[in-house]
Design a protein around this motif. Structure first.
Motif, PDB file in Angstrom:
ATOM      1  N   UNK A  64       9.146  -0.268  -9.044  1.00  0.00           N
ATOM      2  CA  UNK A  64       9.440  -1.239  -7.987  1.00  0.00           C
ATOM      3  C   UNK A  64      10.833  -1.842  -8.107  1.00  0.00           C
ATOM      4  N   UNK A  65      11.260  -2.322  -9.283  1.00  0.00           N
ATOM      5  CA  UNK A  65      12.619  -2.878  -9.369  1.00  0.00           C
ATOM      6  C   UNK A  65      13.720  -1.876  -9.015  1.00  0.00           C
ATOM      7  N   UNK A  66      13.487  -0.591  -9.309  1.00  0.00           N
ATOM      8  CA  UNK A  66      14.492   0.427  -8.994  1.00  0.00           C
ATOM      9  C   UNK A  66      14.434   0.879  -7.539  1.00  0.00           C
ATOM     10  N   UNK A  67      13.427   0.422  -6.823  1.00  0.00           N
ATOM     11  CA  UNK A  67      13.212   0.897  -5.443  1.00  0.00           C
ATOM     12  C   UNK A  67      13.557  -0.155  -4.402  1.00  0.00           C
ATOM     13  N   UNK A  68      14.349  -1.139  -4.765  1.00  0.00           N
ATOM     14  CA  UNK A  68      14.694  -2.216  -3.824  1.00  0.00           C
ATOM     15  C   UNK A  68      15.293  -1.681  -2.518  1.00  0.00           C
TER      16      UNK A  68
ATOM     17  N   UNK B 180       8.333   7.673   2.928  1.00  0.00           N
ATOM     18  CA  UNK B 180       9.631   7.105   2.599  1.00  0.00           C
ATOM     19  C   UNK B 180       9.712   6.721   1.125  1.00  0.00           C
ATOM     20  N   UNK B 181       8.688   6.039   0.619  1.00  0.00           N
ATOM     21  CA  UNK B 181       8.705   5.600  -0.766  1.00  0.00           C
ATOM     22  C   UNK B 181       8.591   6.786  -1.736  1.00  0.00           C
ATOM     23  N   UNK B 182       7.793   7.774  -1.398  1.00  0.00           N
ATOM     24  CA  UNK B 182       7.667   8.950  -2.275  1.00  0.00           C
ATOM     25  C   UNK B 182       8.997   9.673  -2.401  1.00  0.00           C
ATOM     26  N   UNK B 183       9.696   9.818  -1.278  1.00  0.00           N
ATOM     27  CA  UNK B 183      10.992  10.482  -1.325  1.00  0.00           C
ATOM     28  C   UNK B 183      11.967   9.735  -2.239  1.00  0.00           C
ATOM     29  N   UNK B 184      11.896   8.425  -2.223  1.00  0.00           N
ATOM     30  CA  UNK B 184      12.789   7.642  -3.079  1.00  0.00           C
ATOM     31  C   UNK B 184      12.358   7.722  -4.535  1.00  0.00           C
ATOM     32  N   UNK B 185      11.059   7.635  -4.802  1.00  0.00           N
ATOM     33  CA  UNK B 185      10.573   7.715  -6.183  1.00  0.00           C
ATOM     34  C   UNK B 185      11.017   9.010  -6.862  1.00  0.00           C
ATOM     35  N   UNK B 186      11.071  10.082  -6.106  1.00  0.00           N
ATOM     36  CA  UNK B 186      11.423  11.370  -6.686  1.00  0.00           C
ATOM     37  C   UNK B 186      12.891  11.451  -7.080  1.00  0.00           C
TER      38      UNK B 186
ATOM     39  N   UNK C  54      19.325  -1.336   3.650  1.00  0.00           N
ATOM     40  CA  UNK C  54      18.711  -0.423   4.620  1.00  0.00           C
ATOM     41  C   UNK C  54      19.434   0.919   4.630  1.00  0.00           C
ATOM     42  N   UNK C  55      20.750   0.900   4.720  1.00  0.00           N
ATOM     43  CA  UNK C  55      21.529   2.136   4.732  1.00  0.00           C
ATOM     44  C   UNK C  55      21.373   2.891   3.435  1.00  0.00           C
ATOM     45  N   UNK C  56      21.402   2.178   2.324  1.00  0.00           N
ATOM     46  CA  UNK C  56      21.250   2.823   1.016  1.00  0.00           C
ATOM     47  C   UNK C  56      19.870   3.442   0.861  1.00  0.00           C
ATOM     48  N   UNK C  57      18.842   2.750   1.331  1.00  0.00           N
ATOM     49  CA  UNK C  57      17.481   3.271   1.207  1.00  0.00           C
ATOM     50  C   UNK C  57      17.276   4.519   2.040  1.00  0.00           C
ATOM     51  N   UNK C  58      17.807   4.542   3.267  1.00  0.00           N
ATOM     52  CA  UNK C  58      17.682   5.733   4.117  1.00  0.00           C
ATOM     53  C   UNK C  58      18.445   6.905   3.520  1.00  0.00           C
ATOM     54  N   UNK C  59      19.628   6.630   2.975  1.00  0.00           N
ATOM     55  CA  UNK C  59      20.464   7.706   2.435  1.00  0.00           C
ATOM     56  C   UNK C  59      19.848   8.322   1.181  1.00  0.00           C
TER      57      UNK C  59
ATOM     58  N   UNK D  88       0.821  -1.215   0.000  1.00  0.00           N
ATOM     59  CA  UNK D  88       0.000   0.000   0.000  1.00  0.00           C
ATOM     60  C   UNK D  88       0.854   1.264   0.000  1.00  0.00           C
ATOM     61  N   UNK D  89       1.972   1.236   0.739  1.00  0.00           N
ATOM     62  CA  UNK D  89       2.828   2.418   0.801  1.00  0.00           C
ATOM     63  C   UNK D  89       3.478   2.739  -0.527  1.00  0.00           C
ATOM     64  N   UNK D  90       4.000   1.710  -1.211  1.00  0.00           N
ATOM     65  CA  UNK D  90       4.652   1.941  -2.500  1.00  0.00           C
ATOM     66  C   UNK D  90       3.641   2.352  -3.565  1.00  0.00           C
ATOM     67  N   UNK D  91       2.440   1.797  -3.502  1.00  0.00           N
ATOM     68  CA  UNK D  91       1.419   2.115  -4.504  1.00  0.00           C
ATOM     69  C   UNK D  91       0.910   3.547  -4.331  1.00  0.00           C
ATOM     70  N   UNK D  92       0.617   3.932  -3.080  1.00  0.00           N
ATOM     71  CA  UNK D  92       0.158   5.298  -2.828  1.00  0.00           C
ATOM     72  C   UNK D  92       1.259   6.309  -3.116  1.00  0.00           C
TER      73      UNK D  92
END
Length: 261
Positions: free
Chosen positions: A172-176, A140-146, A250-255, A73-77
């Motif tokens: 999704x594949x780019x957001x691992x 979190x997911x929106x920040x990464x998508x941008x 985890x570290x890469x996603x937060x950064x 739900x988080x990634x879709x929204x």
């Protein structure tokens, strides 16, 4: 760094060593950091004298289910907020994210009444429904998508790909890394949750590890602290394994999601 590591790891070391002591030596004065005799039977006793297998199963079911649903739900929204253009998008996003600042304790009573009226109180479904959506996960997911170039989505649209296809095959594949970060945070939070199960799960067969371990504490003098610490050690192991396996993502996603500041 070494001093900070020692300070952080000392409680875990004491917990591990206490799980291998006789119960009457756990709070001995002066502190015995390493017992003379390791009582390995504490780990056998907690499996035979308690319902820890059921508690672990319930906790695992809740943690996996909530993690999967929140990531979905988080990634879709987040894709809608990051890539779709519609009136009031920014205001709606700010309103949704602002709910993070509202403490759960302020609305848990009407929430309990609602779930009781839906006849899902005292079931695992109550916890799952409570945590299906997460404003933090969307943020979190929106920040990464941008951080993903818009040109990739535009090229896919020119080739005739739908928005659902772009979300599933490109975003999704780019957001691992972000998905790994959200999964780890959600899993740990659900695994360690105590207040939610305490309110909704009254049947002992539905207890999670946190509620089950609390049942070892009857009063100051009757508590078997050695078994309690053995159970605590067992409850920490899955979290430690998951974090060690996914720490790079985890570290890469937060950064890369803009939360490192």
């Amino acid at each position: 760094m070494v001093l900070a590591a020692v300070v952080l790891l000392m409680p875990f070391f004491w917990m591990l060593m206490s799980s291998l002591k006789p119960s009457n030596e756990v709070f001995a004065v002066p502190i015995v950091w390493i017992p003379d005799t390791f009582v390995w039977s504490n780990y056998l006793d907690i499996w035979t004298e308690s319902n820890i297998l059921t508690w672990t199963r319930n906790t695992l079911v809740l943690s996996v289910s909530v993690t999967f649903l929140q990531v979905l739900t988080g990634s879709f929204a987040a894709y809608g907020f990051a890539r779709m253009r519609f009136p009031g998008r920014n205001a709606l996003f700010l309103l949704y994210v602002a709910t993070i600042a509202v403490p759960w304790q302020s609305y848990m009573i009407p929430q309990f009444i609602l779930l009781s009226n839906l006849k899902v109180a005292n079931t695992l479904w109550a916890i799952i429904l409570l945590q299906t959506f997460s404003a933090f996960g969307v943020f979190l997911m929106k920040q990464f998508y941008e951080t993903i170039p818009e040109e990739l989505s535009e090229a896919a649209r020119i080739d005739g790909m739908s928005e659902y296809g772009i979300y599933r095959k490109i975003m999704l594949p780019l957001s691992i890394p972000a998905i790994a970060s959200l999964s780890l945070l959600t899993f740990v939070n659900t695994w360690n949750d105590y207040l939610g199960p305490l309110i909704y799960l009254r049947n002992p067969d539905l207890w999670t590890l946190q509620l089950g371990l609390k049942s070892f504490v009857s009063n100051l003098y009757d508590t078997d602290y050695a078994l309690l610490f053995a159970g605590l050690t067992i409850s920490v192991i899955p979290i430690a394994i998951i974090f060690l396996l996914g720490q790079r993502f985890f570290v890469e996603g937060i950064a890369t999601s803009g939360m490192k500041g």
